[in-house]
Write a protein that holds these residues in place. Structure first.
Motif, PDB file in Angstrom:
ATOM      1  N   ILE A  31       0.839  -1.211   0.000  1.00  0.00           N
ATOM      2  CA  ILE A  31       0.000   0.000   0.000  1.00  0.00           C
ATOM      3  C   ILE A  31       0.867   1.252   0.000  1.00  0.00           C
ATOM      4  O   ILE A  31       0.516   2.264  -0.624  1.00  0.00           O
ATOM      5  N   SER A  32       2.008   1.186   0.686  1.00  0.00           N
ATOM      6  CA  SER A  32       2.881   2.377   0.753  1.00  0.00           C
ATOM      7  C   SER A  32       3.405   2.767  -0.626  1.00  0.00           C
ATOM      8  O   SER A  32       3.852   3.902  -0.818  1.00  0.00           O
ATOM      9  N   GLU A  33       3.347   1.850  -1.602  1.00  0.00           N
ATOM     10  CA  GLU A  33       3.795   2.177  -2.950  1.00  0.00           C
ATOM     11  C   GLU A  33       2.902   3.236  -3.612  1.00  0.00           C
ATOM     12  O   GLU A  33       3.277   3.803  -4.641  1.00  0.00           O
ATOM     13  N   ALA A  38      -1.321   8.295  -5.664  1.00  0.00           N
ATOM     14  CA  ALA A  38      -2.775   8.101  -5.615  1.00  0.00           C
ATOM     15  C   ALA A  38      -3.463   9.138  -6.509  1.00  0.00           C
ATOM     16  O   ALA A  38      -2.888  10.191  -6.807  1.00  0.00           O
ATOM     17  N   PRO A  39      -4.704   8.839  -6.931  1.00  0.00           N
ATOM     18  CA  PRO A  39      -5.366   9.732  -7.901  1.00  0.00           C
ATOM     19  C   PRO A  39      -5.698  11.113  -7.358  1.00  0.00           C
ATOM     20  O   PRO A  39      -5.806  12.063  -8.136  1.00  0.00           O
ATOM     21  N   LEU A  47      -4.309   6.342   2.076  1.00  0.00           N
ATOM     22  CA  LEU A  47      -3.601   5.077   1.870  1.00  0.00           C
ATOM     23  C   LEU A  47      -2.310   5.030   2.684  1.00  0.00           C
ATOM     24  O   LEU A  47      -1.940   3.968   3.210  1.00  0.00           O
ATOM     25  N   SER A  48      -1.631   6.151   2.784  1.00  0.00           N
ATOM     26  CA  SER A  48      -0.408   6.189   3.596  1.00  0.00           C
ATOM     27  C   SER A  48      -0.730   5.904   5.061  1.00  0.00           C
ATOM     28  O   SER A  48       0.006   5.178   5.748  1.00  0.00           O
ATOM     29  N   LEU A  54      -1.255  -0.609   9.477  1.00  0.00           N
ATOM     30  CA  LEU A  54      -0.882  -2.021   9.303  1.00  0.00           C
ATOM     31  C   LEU A  54       0.544  -2.273   9.794  1.00  0.00           C
ATOM     32  O   LEU A  54       0.826  -3.317  10.400  1.00  0.00           O
ATOM     33  N   LEU A  55       1.416  -1.316   9.552  1.00  0.00           N
ATOM     34  CA  LEU A  55       2.791  -1.461  10.026  1.00  0.00           C
ATOM     35  C   LEU A  55       2.828  -1.506  11.555  1.00  0.00           C
ATOM     36  O   LEU A  55       3.575  -2.293  12.151  1.00  0.00           O
TER      37      LEU A  55
END
Length: 258
Positions: A31-33, A38-39, A47-48, A54-55
């Motif tokens: 997700i970090s990618e 992001a749009p 998302l970040s 999650l991390l």
């Protein structure tokens, strides 16, 4: 000089916690990618933040798994110094990020699974695991709602967004199977009261997933006999590249600290 790899024990409790912790860690990496890609700016930040949540969940579980393993390792060593076969996340988590529809559908499927799992882990016989779950369940609920909103918005949107969502569903559907496959590690965790057998979550997950797909004008695919085996260390061709990026600094500069 590169840093040497470590190995962890194979007791059911350690393996069970690593499966969850590695799932959070590897999906956070994927997700970090999206950071900077992001749009829209608001989604870039969202998302970040999800990746960071999650991390944080991964850190708690890897730290506790290391303690139970009793070899003197810490969360960083477990995250950065294991070889590929020592990671126990389902293959679903390591698949390339894909397009925005793919990311949101995977996020919804995983968040729904994690929300069901964390709720059950709140009553774990292990007080540390129960405490981690108590915090994580709130984060997973937000992640699920955020992704569900996007799945409905894209599925019930334009012809192009519907096409992309259907393509994402066709690709991801077989990989969800691994989330609910039963084995001896799950059985031992359930018997000890550490956590539920993942197979026990399947019916509730499918009900929640089907509800959102219906709202998004998407049909539940036919069941697939495909079975990935990331939970026992058998990963896809994508995992090696992901770990190269994840582990580069620790491997190249052993003992480095922020």
């Amino acid at each position: 000089m590169s840093q040497q790899s470590i190995k962890v024990g194979n007791t059911p409790a350690v393996q069970y916690l690593l499966r969850i912790g590695d799932s959070c860690l590897v999906l956070a990496q994927r997700i970090s990618e999206w950071c900077g890609h992001a749009p829209i700016l608001e989604e870039d930040i969202a998302l970040s933040n999800i990746a960071l949540d999650l991390l944080g969940q991964a850190r708690g579980l890897l730290t506790h798994a290391a303690k139970l393993d009793g070899q003197g390792h810490d969360e960083d060593q477990l995250a950065f110094l294991r070889d590929e076969r020592q990671y126990l996340n389902p293959v679903l988590m390591e698949l390339p990020r894909g397009d925005f529809a793919f990311t949101q559908l995977r996020n919804f499927g995983v968040a729904t699974w994690l929300l069901l799992l964390w709720r059950r882990l709140e009553t774990s016989s292990d007080a540390e695991v129960a405490a981690i779950a108590g915090k994580a369940v709130k984060e997973a609920a937000y992640h699920q709602q955020h992704a569900a909103d996007w799945v409905v918005r894209l599925g019930d949107g334009t012809d192009e967004s519907l096409r992309r969502m259907q393509a994402a569903l066709a690709t991801l559907w077989p990989y969800f199977n691994e989330l609910f496959d039963a084995d001896a590690v799950d059985a031992a965790a359930a018997a000890q009261g550490l956590g539920p057998a993942w197979s026990d979550l399947k019916d509730d997950w499918r009900a929640a997933f089907a509800e959102i797909l219906q709202e998004a004008q998407l049909a539940v695919p036919k069941d697939s006999g495909f079975r990935s085996e990331g939970k026992v260390g058998m990963h896809s061709e994508h995992m090696g590249h992901l770990l190269t990026t994840l582990q580069y600094l620790q491997r190249s500069y052993p003992g480095g600290k922020w």
